[in-house]
Design an enzyme around this catalytic site. Structure first.
Site, short mmCIF file in Angstrom:
data_model
loop_
_atom_site.label_atom_id
_atom_site.label_comp_id
_atom_site.label_asym_id
_atom_site.label_seq_id
_atom_site.Cartn_x
_atom_site.Cartn_y
_atom_site.Cartn_z
N TYR A 172 5.18 3.11 -2.83
CA TYR A 172 3.82 2.85 -3.30
C TYR A 172 3.51 1.36 -3.17
CZ TYR A 172 0.07 1.99 -6.69
OH TYR A 172 -1.08 1.56 -7.30
N LYS A 195 0.91 -0.65 -0.76
CA LYS A 195 -0.23 -1.35 -1.40
C LYS A 195 -0.27 -2.79 -0.88
CE LYS A 195 -2.80 0.00 -4.27
NZ LYS A 195 -4.10 0.73 -4.11
N1 LIG Z 1 -3.40 3.72 -12.57
C1 LIG Z 1 -2.95 2.47 -12.60
O1 LIG Z 1 -2.32 2.03 -13.56
C2 LIG Z 1 -3.22 1.57 -11.44
C3 LIG Z 1 -3.87 2.02 -10.29
N2 LIG Z 1 -4.14 1.15 -9.26
C4 LIG Z 1 -4.88 1.61 -8.09
O2 LIG Z 1 -6.13 2.13 -8.53
C5 LIG Z 1 -6.61 3.12 -7.63
C6 LIG Z 1 -7.04 4.35 -8.40
O3 LIG Z 1 -5.94 4.86 -9.11
P1 LIG Z 1 -6.11 6.05 -10.15
O4 LIG Z 1 -7.53 6.28 -10.45
O5 LIG Z 1 -5.14 5.76 -11.24
O6 LIG Z 1 -5.51 7.25 -9.29
P2 LIG Z 1 -6.01 8.78 -9.17
O7 LIG Z 1 -4.87 9.53 -8.58
O8 LIG Z 1 -6.57 9.27 -10.44
O9 LIG Z 1 -7.19 8.68 -8.11
C7 LIG Z 1 -6.97 8.55 -6.73
C8 LIG Z 1 -7.98 9.40 -5.99
O10 LIG Z 1 -7.78 9.23 -4.59
C9 LIG Z 1 -7.97 10.49 -3.96
N3 LIG Z 1 -7.27 10.52 -2.69
C10 LIG Z 1 -5.91 10.51 -2.48
N4 LIG Z 1 -5.66 10.60 -1.18
C11 LIG Z 1 -6.84 10.65 -0.53
C12 LIG Z 1 -7.22 10.78 0.84
N5 LIG Z 1 -6.31 10.87 1.80
N6 LIG Z 1 -8.53 10.82 1.15
C13 LIG Z 1 -9.47 10.75 0.18
N7 LIG Z 1 -9.17 10.64 -1.14
C14 LIG Z 1 -7.88 10.60 -1.49
C15 LIG Z 1 -7.38 11.49 -4.95
O11 LIG Z 1 -7.86 12.80 -4.71
C16 LIG Z 1 -7.85 10.90 -6.28
O12 LIG Z 1 -9.08 11.45 -6.67
C17 LIG Z 1 -5.46 3.38 -6.64
O13 LIG Z 1 -5.73 2.65 -5.46
C18 LIG Z 1 -4.24 2.77 -7.31
O14 LIG Z 1 -3.32 2.27 -6.37
C19 LIG Z 1 -3.81 -0.17 -9.34
C20 LIG Z 1 -3.17 -0.65 -10.45
C21 LIG Z 1 -2.81 0.18 -11.57
C1 LIG Z 2 9.39 4.35 -19.51
C2 LIG Z 2 8.40 5.44 -19.43
C3 LIG Z 2 8.84 6.75 -18.91
C4 LIG Z 2 7.15 5.22 -19.85
C5 LIG Z 2 6.01 6.18 -19.63
C6 LIG Z 2 4.78 5.45 -19.19
C7 LIG Z 2 4.78 5.14 -17.71
C8 LIG Z 2 4.46 6.43 -17.00
C9 LIG Z 2 3.76 4.03 -17.41
C10 LIG Z 2 4.16 2.70 -18.06
C11 LIG Z 2 3.67 1.58 -17.15
C12 LIG Z 2 2.80 2.30 -16.15
C13 LIG Z 2 2.40 1.65 -14.87
C14 LIG Z 2 2.09 2.44 -13.75
C15 LIG Z 2 2.26 3.92 -13.79
C16 LIG Z 2 2.54 4.50 -15.17
C17 LIG Z 2 3.52 3.64 -15.96
C18 LIG Z 2 4.83 3.51 -15.19
C19 LIG Z 2 1.76 1.81 -12.40
C20 LIG Z 2 3.04 1.87 -11.56
C21 LIG Z 2 0.65 2.57 -11.68
C22 LIG Z 2 0.29 1.98 -10.35
C23 LIG Z 2 0.27 0.50 -10.30
O1 LIG Z 2 -0.34 -0.03 -9.40
C24 LIG Z 2 1.03 -0.29 -11.26
C25 LIG Z 2 1.22 0.38 -12.59
C26 LIG Z 2 2.10 -0.45 -13.52
C27 LIG Z 2 2.24 0.17 -14.87
#
Ligand SMILES: NC(=O)C1=CN([C@@H]2O[C@H](COP(=O)(O)OP(=O)(O)OC[C@H]3O[C@@H](n4cnc5c(N)ncnc54)[C@H](O)[C@@H]3O)[C@@H](O)[C@H]2O)C=CC1
Ligand SMILES: CC(C)=CCC[C@@H](C)[C@H]1CC[C@H]2C3=C(CC[C@]12C)[C@@]1(C)CCC(=O)C[C@@H]1CC3
Length: 345
Positions: A144, A148
């Site tokens: 991942y 990214k």
């Molecule tokens: N959730 C987190 O803690 C973090 C997320 N991000 C980034 O934020 C963005 C959004 O993440 P979330 O909303 O958490 O994920 P999510 O999984 O809820 O949303 C991702 C969306 O992308 C769509 N998708 C996946 N493959 C696709 C494709 N080939 N064509 C069209 N659509 C597609 C999925 O259907 C989904 O609706 C991602 O780029 C992720 O890398 C960055 C930092 C932290």
């Molecule tokens: C140790 C454990 C099993 C905790 C449960 C929570 C975790 C699933 C989250 C804690 C920090 C989160 C995190 C992300 C995903 C969910 C956690 C690991 C990311 C890897 C999602 C995608 C990103 O770009 C960075 C995020 C950092 C923090």
């Protein structure tokens, strides 16, 4: 020859708009008077003012029809980090992003805002108050993160003032909030299986968790401030809650808020990391015959046992960013939004 619609500044597209962040972004864009096209492989809701285009972002023709008349694109689609599928990450995050860039140029899109991740600089070692000038991870901890990094490089390099195509990357960290399919559900699942009794390390590590509405605010500010003369062109910006918190205090608050016990017993970080690595290798070897999905992956253990918090003063200075929702209110609202995940619920 196909006719190209004149782009309107209030017409935007959200690639990945059916996801957790994407849907919050779409809701806020609609509230601010934008008309929105969602492009995603699935449709997860309906909302007045939103048009859905179902398709894969690796398919340029499908993208082109969704981007007609659009001047601003948000790209927040990615496979889930937990999928650990190298080929899929490469296809969607790298090849797919090239296709998105091509389609944007062909459709006359003027601005592209990428959702990157602060993790692009994380190698499993402490990051304290990290600024955007930290080098990309040389040894990314998972596929991942690896893809990214490549994705962010591609998008920032595509910024071209002469050709009128501007790009910017937002690097959020640890997004949480209502409807998050990852952080709270994984935590609760682990707690229900009795796996959340242990604190990895001494529990003093500080981490950023960022409320989804603040992440959305950062994206919209970036889009609106992205102009040829602005410092945002081709740059990356950390967006956080600006309130680093002890990782295990945050987890405990969410768990206790939902009626589960907080983790209590300490385990040495390197022991758990070593076990997670072994388990990951085992899962890789067994993959052809058995699908194992370990809760404690090396990436999660690293995130749970090290400092990783980031400085967001560049976003404050260049785009006037300030978190809209404080951490305590954000945790309360998040916990209240998961009645079905309560202990006994
Ligand atoms: N959730 C987190 O803690 C973090 C997320 N991000 C980034 O934020 C963005 C959004 O993440 P979330 O909303 O958490 O994920 P999510 O999984 O809820 O949303 C991702 C969306 O992308 C769509 N998708 C996946 N493959 C696709 C494709 N080939 N064509 C069209 N659509 C597609 C999925 O259907 C989904 O609706 C991602 O780029 C992720 O890398 C960055 C930092 C932290
Ligand atoms: C140790 C454990 C099993 C905790 C449960 C929570 C975790 C699933 C989250 C804690 C920090 C989160 C995190 C992300 C995903 C969910 C956690 C690991 C990311 C890897 C999602 C995608 C990103 O770009 C960075 C995020 C950092 C923090």
């Amino acid at each position: 020859m196909a006719t190209r619609l004149r782009p309107s500044s209030k017409r935007c597209a959200v690639i990945g708009g059916s996801g957790f962040l994407g849907r919050h972004l779409v809701e806020q864009l609609i509230a601010r008077g934008y008309s929105v096209s969602v492009f995603d492989i699935r449709q997860s809701y309906e909302l007045p003012g939103v048009t859905f285009h179902l398709g894969d972002l690796c398919d340029k023709q499908a993208l082109l029809s969704a981007l007609q008349g659009v001047s601003l694109v948000f790209h927040c689609a990615s496979p889930a980090p937990s999928s650990d599928d190298r080929a899929l990450f490469q296809k969607v995050n790298m090849d797919g992003t090239c296709t998105v860039l091509q389609a944007c140029r062909e459709a006359g899109v003027q601005k592209l805002v990428l959702t990157s991740s602060a993790s692009v600089v994380f190698e499993g070692r402490d990051i304290k108050d990290g600024k955007e000038d930290l080098p990309y991870a040389k040894k990314p901890i998972d596929y991942y993160t690896e893809t990214k990094i490549q994705q962010e490089k591609l998008v920032l390099a595509a910024c071209d003032k002469e050709k009128g195509f501007l790009t910017v990357a937002i690097r959020p960290h640890g997004i949480f909030g209502p409807r998050d399919p990852q952080l709270v559900p994984t935590l609760v699942d682990a707690a229900r299986k009795g796996k959340m009794k242990f604190i990895i390390g001494d529990g003093s590590n500080l981490v950023d968790f960022t409320f989804v509405e603040n992440v959305v605010h950062g994206h919209i500010l970036a889009a609106e401030r992205l102009r040829p003369e602005s410092p945002l062109c081709g740059q990356a910006y950390h967006i956080t809650n600006d309130e680093p918190v002890h990782f295990w205090d945050f987890m405990s608050q969410v768990l206790v808020g939902l009626g589960y016990d907080a983790p209590r017993y300490h385990l040495p970080y390197w022991l758990v990391y070593g076990l997670a690595l072994l388990l990951w290798l085992l899962a890789l070897l067994l993959r052809p015959i058995l699908q194992l999905q370990p809760t404690f992956t090396p990436m999660r253990v690293a995130l749970a046992g090290t400092h990783h918090y980031y400085n967001c003063s560049r976003a404050k200075e260049d785009m006037g960013y300030k978190p809209l929702v404080g951490l305590q209110e954000a945790i309360t609202r998040t916990v209240e939004s998961y009645p079905h995940l309560r202990q006994g619920g």
